[in-house]
Design an enzyme around this catalytic site. Structure first.
Site, PDB file in Angstrom:
ATOM      1  N   HIS A 368       0.796  -1.223   0.000  1.00 17.03           N
ATOM      2  CA  HIS A 368       0.000   0.000   0.000  1.00 17.03           C
ATOM      3  C   HIS A 368       0.826   1.269   0.000  1.00 17.03           C
ATOM      4  CE1 HIS A 368      -4.131  -1.450   0.578  1.00 17.03           C
ATOM      5  NE2 HIS A 368      -3.578  -2.460   1.221  1.00 17.03           N
ATOM      6  N   LYS A 671     -14.338   8.564  -4.624  1.00 14.78           N
ATOM      7  CA  LYS A 671     -15.642   8.857  -4.008  1.00 14.78           C
ATOM      8  C   LYS A 671     -16.143  10.220  -4.478  1.00 14.78           C
ATOM      9  CE  LYS A 671     -14.006   6.212  -0.149  1.00 14.78           C
ATOM     10  NZ  LYS A 671     -13.173   6.270   1.064  1.00 14.78           N
TER      11      LYS A 671
END
Ligand code: IMP
Length: 822
Positions: A368, A671
């Site tokens: 990540h 988003k």
């Protein structure tokens, strides 16, 4: 319970029409909560109603779990230190398709669903991106009917609550379980012993083979708590199993008898400390013994549970990789690799080679981060004290790996040093990423650019040694939570236009493209945005006592506070815009509110100073009547999943401005764009793919690329030269440095300005000019409402690729090899 007659065991499936639900709420209020309408508080009603939903979850959960057994399904296990779930109530009833029935039932009882919704506490067992990704993945795994389980820790204290006092971040403990959690089922019978410390005993069996046994030390109990995870309208309910630490023996009886009552109780508290608190750090690591204990604690319990389930229907461990896939969410659970080896060899007596073959076929690892400070390493001596057997196994894994590597690169000591699991240069440390890469069959990055950088830079040598092992799977977000639930207005508008199939299959949202030029649709799209802005403005007025004009442009940067995410760059722009308003009050400025939100790690001084500066700047602008009707800066405290669901639907501009090459993917960017915000962003993380999908005309890209930055660093970056030659930038920096925003303490922000002028590792200064230019370009478009709406619609329409359903499908096909069970 062998005498139980399964044939006699029957239970009623609960009805889901409004009448059934109304009856269930009343029953639960009386029989579960112990109240009647005369004394019931809102909280009582909320708990009663949550139990109604929970009942309907659990019957589907059991059916789903039994079905997995019936099909002898291959299961995927998602091991993650963090699951940032947020609220569950509305999610559950929308996913189970009983929202309308519930609204009606509650209405008949005189209760508004909206009011109950706001009483629920967020389950905040995560820091930010990584934890929220895990939560989106659980939703997608269930929605795709994939037999999947989340495994993590049931932290008693989740992510801290952030308060702003005098402009500064203050952290408050988040004791979320104090309120009772209706979404979890304690499973006291599912518990395992977890060992720490002790020593390794070596012995020989009758054939002369050497064995190892880890003995003595301290034992803690891991107890399971299950949270049902419903899929979207498919009756699948998967399981998230979180482990809580319990003392092995409540009291150390010997001590108790000697009269040392307090010491005996302290021992109990110490073991239970393991699941007490989430470390509130999202992108740097801490070498705290307790953190390593947390990691091993949940990994050990999870593997024991996974093997227990496997052995219910199988007896040969060689079948394990055909029935079990385990995904490591970052390196936090990477200790699972030596733990699996320990179980296979020490408990099940497999030889090294077959054990290693099984282990590597079972595990896969998601990286990540590219930030060096976030790549986990552990001092060898901490391992020696806590996990002596695992240290032995890691050393042996490393020895065998280096042997192979040495064959391939004879005489090349340097490559051995670079790839070794042990970093010998730093007081001997274990590089968890190297362990995870060597012990997995697939490693993935989380955006195309990130994976490319992993292959060509961070893990270049590994990529040559294991060609094809490092792959890309671009992150995604669940359209259920991030559009269907959080933006009901837009969701209804979209479903009216193209039907509701997009909720299950986000690629369908592409059909909106044809409506982008339709002026009637544009107006409706814009009206939804306006209503969301008004709603947010109301919330801000109510909770923060601050007035926001919902006719202004809502310009939003919400994410963890970190230097690489460059909230400072955004703030510099805000100050430059402020200066323009002062200099040229009559020019055609776009009135805007710049919203910031995000938590800083409690020990991250610079990040906390940035929060304070944002608040100081906000104050000065708020109190300047010459500009306050056209520019507002606001820091919204305690950014979490629920505040995100309030802010994101109202955003028009989305700031995704990290230094190129530093943000692995980002998901906030997705988003916001899905909710019709236009992005101002650098070519970093998933912005690159958003740019590709949304089209260059509909996204505002600026700034240095990763190649530019490499070149600049090679040439020798001198931030002072930009400062000297750009009067706009110079004025901004001078104002901060000279105390314009902190007159009571003029040197308050010298740490920031000195660091920028002398070093500016994150290239804030280098990117300032092009950032301001692109901001002006965005404003030009905003002045043309129809054009802005057209582009906003295209943003929503072209985000289909970024559904976490697509992401999970890729994991299922390329890594896990699991199939849906319908
Ligand atoms: P677990 O897989 O053992 O964690 O159990 C989860 C649920 O699956 C249980 O509560 C049961 O409803 C179901 N289950 C467990 N074992 C079996 C089995 O052997 N056959 C069918 N269903 C099972």
């Amino acid at each position: 319970m062998s005498k139980v007659k399964h044939s006699a065991f029957k239970y009623d499936f609960l009805g889901s029409d409004p009448k059934d639900i109304q009856r269930s709420v009343s029953n639960h209020l009386v029989y579960t909560i112990g109240k009647d309408p005369y004394t019931a508080t809102d909280h009582d009603w909320m708990m009663a109603f949550s139990h109604v939903i929970r009942d309907r979850l659990i019957e589907r959960w059991m059916e789903t779990q039994r079905n997995f057994y019936r099909h002898d399904a291959k299961r995927v296990y998602y091991l993650s230190m963090e699951f940032l779930i947020g609220r569950s109530l509305i999610n559950s009833l929308l996913n189970m398709d009983i929202h309308n029935a519930c609204t009606e039932a509650l209405h008949k009882l005189g209760i508004e669903l909206e009011r109950l919704r706001n009483l629920e506490h967020d389950a905040a067992l995560g820091n930010g991106g990584l934890g929220r990704l895990a939560a989106c993945f659980l939703d997608s795994i269930a929605s795709l009917n994939i037999p999947g389980y989340g495994y993590g820790i049931r932290f008693e204290y989740g992510m801290f609550r952030q308060k702003i006092e005098n402009g500064c971040q203050v952290e408050l403990p988040e004791n979320w379980l104090i309120h009772d959690n209706p979404w979890e089922f304690p499973r006291p019978e599912v518990s395992y012993r977890i060992r720490f410390g002790g020593r390794v005993m070596e012995y020989q069996d009758t054939t002369g083979r050497r064995h190892f046994d880890w003995i003595e030390g301290d034992v803690v109990i891991a107890q399971a708590y299950d949270t049902p995870i419903p899929g979207y309208k498919n009756d699948t309910v998967n399981n998230l199993r979180l482990w809580s630490a319990k003392a092995y023996e409540d009291f150390d009886l010997n001590r108790f008898n000697e009269g040392e009552y307090t010491e005996a109780v302290v021992g109990k508290t110490l073991s239970e400390n393991i699941s007490k608190v989430l470390y509130p750090n999202d992108s740097s690591t801490m070498n705290k013994r307790l953190r390593l204990k947390q990691q091993y604690f949940f990994v050990c319990a999870s593997l024991k549970d996974i093997l227990r389930r496997f052995f219910t229907d199988h007896d040969s461990l060689s079948d394990l990789p055909d029935k079990v896939a385990i995904q490591l969410n970052d390196t936090h659970p990477a200790i699972a690799i030596p733990e699996m080896m320990r179980l296979l060899m020490d408990k099940h007596h497999l030889e090294w080679q077959p054990a290693w073959e099984i282990t590597t076929r079972v595990f896969s690892y998601t990286n990540h981060t590219l930030l060096p400070e976030a790549l986990e390493t552990w001092p060898v001596d901490i391992f020696e004290q806590l996990l002596p057997r695992h240290l032995q196994l890691i050393m042996e894994i490393n020895r065998r790996f280096l042997l192979m590597l040495g064959h391939l690169h004879p005489g090349d000591m340097d490559i051995l040093r670079r790839l070794s699991i042990i970093d010998e240069g730093n007081g001997r440390r274990i590089r968890m990423a190297h362990l995870a890469i060597i012990g997995s069959h697939k490693v993935n990055g989380v955006s195309a650019l990130h994976s490319e950088l992993l292959r060509n830079s961070t893990f270049k040598d590994f990529n040559s040694f294991y060609p094809g092992k490092i792959i890309n799977i671009t992150n995604g977000i669940t359209p259920r939570r991030w559009l269907y639930q959080s933006n009901r207005g837009l969701s209804t508008l979209i479903s009216d236009a193209i039907g509701p199939e997009w909720i299950r299959d986000l690629s369908q949202i592409k059909q909106l493209e044809s409506l982008a030029e339709d002026s009637a649709f544009q107006e409706r799209f814009c009206a939804v945005k306006q209503a969301n802005k008004q709603r947010l403005a109301k919330l801000i007025l109510y909770y923060l006592d601050s007035k926001v004009d919902s006719n202004m442009l809502f310009d939003v940067q919400v994410k963890r506070i970190h230097e690489y995410k460059r909230q400072l760059l955004n703030l510099f722009r805000a100050i430059a815009l402020y200066n323009r308003l002062l200099d040229n009050p009559n020019a055609n400025h776009v009135p805007r509110t710049i919203l910031f939100g995000g938590k800083a790690a409690p020990g991250y001084t610079m990040a906390k100073l940035i929060i304070r500066l944002i608040n100081d700047v906000a104050d000065v602008i708020d109190n300047d009547p010459a500009v306050s009707d056209r520019l507002k800066i606001l820091f919204i405290p305690n950014y979490d999943v629920t505040t995100a669901s309030d802010i994101i639907p109202a955003a028009e501009l989305s700031q995704q401005i990290s230094t190129a090459g530093m943000e692995a993917s980002g998901t906030g960017n997705m988003k916001l764009a899905l909710n019709g915000a236009l992005t101002m962003g650098t070519m970093d993380g998933a912005n690159v793919e958003m740019h590709e999908n949304i089209g260059a005309d509909n996204i505002f890209i600026f700034g240095l690329t990763t190649e530019d930055i490499t070149r600049l660093n090679r040439q020798g970056y001198q931030p002072r030269r930009y400062y000297d030659s750009d009067p706009v930038l110079k004025r901004v920096i001078d104002m901060i440095a000279n105390g314009f925003f902190s007159p009571e303490e003029p040197t308050r922000y010298r740490l920031i300005t000195d660091s920028l002028l002398n070093n500016d590792h994150f290239k804030v200064i280098a990117d300032f000019k092009s950032y301001l230019e692109v901001s002006d370009r965005a404003d030009q478009v905003y002045l043309n409402t129809a054009e802005w709406n057209r582009r906003a619609i295209l943003n929503t329409a072209r985000m289909g690729y970024f559904s976490s359903d697509r992401t999970i499908q890729e994991y299922a096909e390329k890594i896990w090899h699991v199939k849906p069970i319908r």
